[in-house]
Design a protein around this motif. Structure first.
Motif, PDB file in Angstrom:
ATOM      1  N   GLY A   1      75.061  55.404  40.755  1.00  0.00           N
ATOM      2  CA  GLY A   1      75.844  54.218  41.064  1.00  0.00           C
ATOM      3  C   GLY A   1      75.786  53.786  42.510  1.00  0.00           C
ATOM      4  N   LEU A   2      75.090  54.540  43.360  1.00  0.00           N
ATOM      5  CA  LEU A   2      75.009  54.207  44.784  1.00  0.00           C
ATOM      6  C   LEU A   2      74.085  53.006  45.014  1.00  0.00           C
ATOM      7  N   ARG A   3      74.468  52.168  45.961  1.00  0.00           N
ATOM      8  CA  ARG A   3      73.650  51.032  46.371  1.00  0.00           C
ATOM      9  C   ARG A   3      73.646  50.995  47.890  1.00  0.00           C
ATOM     10  N   LEU A   4      72.673  51.665  48.484  1.00  0.00           N
ATOM     11  CA  LEU A   4      72.529  51.721  49.933  1.00  0.00           C
ATOM     12  C   LEU A   4      71.098  52.125  50.247  1.00  0.00           C
ATOM     13  N   PRO A   5      70.613  51.856  51.461  1.00  0.00           N
ATOM     14  CA  PRO A   5      69.266  52.308  51.820  1.00  0.00           C
ATOM     15  C   PRO A   5      69.185  53.828  51.734  1.00  0.00           C
ATOM     16  N   ALA A   6      68.154  54.321  51.054  1.00  0.00           N
ATOM     17  CA  ALA A   6      68.054  55.764  50.841  1.00  0.00           C
ATOM     18  C   ALA A   6      66.601  56.197  50.872  1.00  0.00           C
ATOM     19  N   LEU A   7      66.376  57.376  51.435  1.00  0.00           N
ATOM     20  CA  LEU A   7      65.046  57.966  51.543  1.00  0.00           C
ATOM     21  C   LEU A   7      65.096  59.392  51.049  1.00  0.00           C
ATOM     22  N   GLY A   8      64.148  59.779  50.223  1.00  0.00           N
ATOM     23  CA  GLY A   8      63.996  61.164  49.816  1.00  0.00           C
ATOM     24  C   GLY A   8      62.830  61.807  50.547  1.00  0.00           C
ATOM     25  N   ILE A   9      63.006  63.031  51.019  1.00  0.00           N
ATOM     26  CA  ILE A   9      61.947  63.787  51.677  1.00  0.00           C
ATOM     27  C   ILE A   9      61.790  65.117  50.951  1.00  0.00           C
ATOM     28  N   ALA A  10      60.556  65.469  50.624  1.00  0.00           N
ATOM     29  CA  ALA A  10      60.275  66.727  49.933  1.00  0.00           C
ATOM     30  C   ALA A  10      59.152  67.465  50.641  1.00  0.00           C
ATOM     31  N   GLY A  11      59.104  68.783  50.435  1.00  0.00           N
ATOM     32  CA  GLY A  11      57.999  69.612  50.907  1.00  0.00           C
ATOM     33  C   GLY A  11      57.144  70.032  49.728  1.00  0.00           C
ATOM     34  N   SER A  12      55.840  69.918  49.866  1.00  0.00           N
ATOM     35  CA  SER A  12      54.956  70.199  48.730  1.00  0.00           C
ATOM     36  C   SER A  12      55.042  71.645  48.267  1.00  0.00           C
ATOM     37  N   GLU A  13      55.436  72.570  49.163  1.00  0.00           N
ATOM     38  CA  GLU A  13      55.502  73.991  48.819  1.00  0.00           C
ATOM     39  C   GLU A  13      56.938  74.474  48.618  1.00  0.00           C
ATOM     40  N   ASP A  14      57.861  73.560  48.396  1.00  0.00           N
ATOM     41  CA  ASP A  14      59.275  73.903  48.272  1.00  0.00           C
ATOM     42  C   ASP A  14      59.536  74.608  46.943  1.00  0.00           C
ATOM     43  N   GLY A  15      59.980  75.863  47.011  1.00  0.00           N
ATOM     44  CA  GLY A  15      60.280  76.618  45.814  1.00  0.00           C
ATOM     45  C   GLY A  15      61.732  76.535  45.393  1.00  0.00           C
TER      46      GLY A  15
ATOM     47  N   PRO B   1      61.820  71.527  44.225  1.00  0.00           N
ATOM     48  CA  PRO B   1      60.448  71.002  44.180  1.00  0.00           C
ATOM     49  C   PRO B   1      60.402  69.483  44.320  1.00  0.00           C
ATOM     50  N   PRO B   2      59.260  68.949  44.734  1.00  0.00           N
ATOM     51  CA  PRO B   2      59.139  67.503  44.934  1.00  0.00           C
ATOM     52  C   PRO B   2      59.590  66.671  43.748  1.00  0.00           C
ATOM     53  N   ASP B   3      59.302  67.120  42.532  1.00  0.00           N
ATOM     54  CA  ASP B   3      59.693  66.337  41.356  1.00  0.00           C
ATOM     55  C   ASP B   3      61.208  66.197  41.257  1.00  0.00           C
ATOM     56  N   LEU B   4      61.947  67.228  41.655  1.00  0.00           N
ATOM     57  CA  LEU B   4      63.403  67.145  41.627  1.00  0.00           C
ATOM     58  C   LEU B   4      63.914  66.160  42.669  1.00  0.00           C
ATOM     59  N   VAL B   5      63.344  66.222  43.865  1.00  0.00           N
ATOM     60  CA  VAL B   5      63.751  65.295  44.925  1.00  0.00           C
ATOM     61  C   VAL B   5      63.447  63.859  44.503  1.00  0.00           C
ATOM     62  N   ARG B   6      62.266  63.633  43.945  1.00  0.00           N
ATOM     63  CA  ARG B   6      61.884  62.283  43.521  1.00  0.00           C
ATOM     64  C   ARG B   6      62.805  61.789  42.401  1.00  0.00           C
ATOM     65  N   GLU B   7      63.080  62.651  41.443  1.00  0.00           N
ATOM     66  CA  GLU B   7      63.970  62.279  40.343  1.00  0.00           C
ATOM     67  C   GLU B   7      65.341  61.874  40.869  1.00  0.00           C
ATOM     68  N   THR B   8      65.831  62.600  41.881  1.00  0.00           N
ATOM     69  CA  THR B   8      67.146  62.313  42.441  1.00  0.00           C
ATOM     70  C   THR B   8      67.151  61.013  43.232  1.00  0.00           C
ATOM     71  N   ILE B   9      66.187  60.838  44.111  1.00  0.00           N
ATOM     72  CA  ILE B   9      66.186  59.631  44.944  1.00  0.00           C
ATOM     73  C   ILE B   9      65.905  58.397  44.098  1.00  0.00           C
ATOM     74  N   ASP B  10      65.177  58.550  43.003  1.00  0.00           N
ATOM     75  CA  ASP B  10      64.900  57.414  42.124  1.00  0.00           C
ATOM     76  C   ASP B  10      66.145  56.911  41.400  1.00  0.00           C
ATOM     77  N   LEU B  11      67.232  57.678  41.442  1.00  0.00           N
ATOM     78  CA  LEU B  11      68.492  57.206  40.873  1.00  0.00           C
ATOM     79  C   LEU B  11      69.055  56.020  41.649  1.00  0.00           C
ATOM     80  N   ILE B  12      68.630  55.884  42.911  1.00  0.00           N
ATOM     81  CA  ILE B  12      69.164  54.834  43.794  1.00  0.00           C
ATOM     82  C   ILE B  12      68.148  53.697  43.871  1.00  0.00           C
ATOM     83  N   PRO B  13      68.463  52.522  43.353  1.00  0.00           N
ATOM     84  CA  PRO B  13      67.503  51.413  43.364  1.00  0.00           C
ATOM     85  C   PRO B  13      67.042  51.064  44.776  1.00  0.00           C
ATOM     86  N   GLY B  14      65.744  50.818  44.920  1.00  0.00           N
ATOM     87  CA  GLY B  14      65.181  50.414  46.196  1.00  0.00           C
ATOM     88  C   GLY B  14      64.922  51.551  47.159  1.00  0.00           C
TER      89      GLY B  14
END
Length: 262
Positions: free
Chosen positions: A197-211, A214-227
């Motif tokens: 439900g958030l509507r604000l400028p948002a950036l997700g940052i992930a590390g390729s070797e994050d155990g 993982p990047p897919d989790l970060v992307r899935e989370t940041i994609d919840l916020i439009p734009g």
């Protein structure tokens, strides 16, 4: 050393840079203190008011009996920003710090105008996983889990550096009650619905070797916020601000400028 008394909890924080500049606030990860950001800060643009803090049970902030609730950790940061008269900050949260950031943005939009969710998720792990970790820490201390945690935190090449041992020491020297308490807060948190439900400028940052997140989790989370936007730092683990502060600062600086925060 700066300490804020927030309803009886003494919270350690730093307040640096231009006191009249736009506020850039950092919330660090489980098992670390505010030194997590040391290498990034000198690489950021001038003119910012930069605030860091040690969350409950970590660093020089007081330890209270656990388990903690995520709402309590969110309220701690809320109280600190109110104490410092901060509004419209750009909030950078890593790991549990990113969960605290999500919770604060949902609760107090007057405090947060833009957000960086770094190496985090709307939900991290399962309750059973966290219960096992808490039990292991209480039985054998943080040292019992330190090697496994280091595997998730850092890429293999970083393990061969002198700095690696300093970060391992930081982890095992955190208060056990604070580590276990914050682990319980993560265990009980699912922000998928409120974050969507958030509507604000948002950036997700992930590390390729994050155990850990993982990047897919970060992307899935940041994609919840439009734009929102997403950046991957290759070759880095759970703490890319430590392994690759130059790339981290470059990405963060770009977001700061894109959002007109400097």
């Amino acid at each position: 050393m700066l300490m804020a008394n927030l309803n009886g909890l003494r919270v350690h924080y730093t307040d640096q840079g231009d006191p009249d500049g736009p506020a850039l606030v950092f919330a660090n990860s489980l098992g670390t203190d505010l030194r997590l950001w040391d290498q990034v800060l000198p690489l950021l643009p001038a003119g910012l008011r930069i605030i860091r803090y040690d969350k409950r049970g970590h660093g020089l902030t007081e330890v209270t009996p656990g388990p903690y609730k995520m709402g309590t950790l969110v309220a701690d940061l809320e109280g600190l920003l109110d104490h410092l008269k901060v509004r419209d900050c750009l909030l950078v949260g890593l790991s549990i710090g990113g969960m605290i950031a999500q919770g604060l943005a949902v609760k107090r939009m007057d405090l947060v105008r833009a957000m960086v969710l770094s190496n985090t998720g709307a939900k991290i792990g399962t309750a059973d996983m966290w219960d096992e970790r808490i039990a292991a820490v209480r039985a054998g201390g943080i040292e019992a889990l330190a090697d496994a945690i280091m595997q998730r935190w850092f890429s293999a090449p970083f393990h061969q550096t002198d700095a690696f041992h300093a970060w391992r020491n930081m982890l095992v020297r955190q208060p056990l009650e604070g580590y276990a308490g914050c682990s319980a807060a993560i265990s009980g948190t699912d922000f998928y619905t409120p974050t969507s439900g958030l509507r604000l400028p948002a950036l997700g940052i992930a590390g390729s070797e994050d155990g850990s997140t993982p990047p897919d989790l970060v992307r899935e989370t940041i994609d919840l916020i439009p734009g929102s936007k997403f950046e991957l730092i290759r070759g880095a683990g759970h703490l890319p601000c430590v392994e690759n502060p130059e790339d981290y600062a470059r990405i963060l600086t770009g977001f700061i400028r894109d959002t007109g925060h400097v």
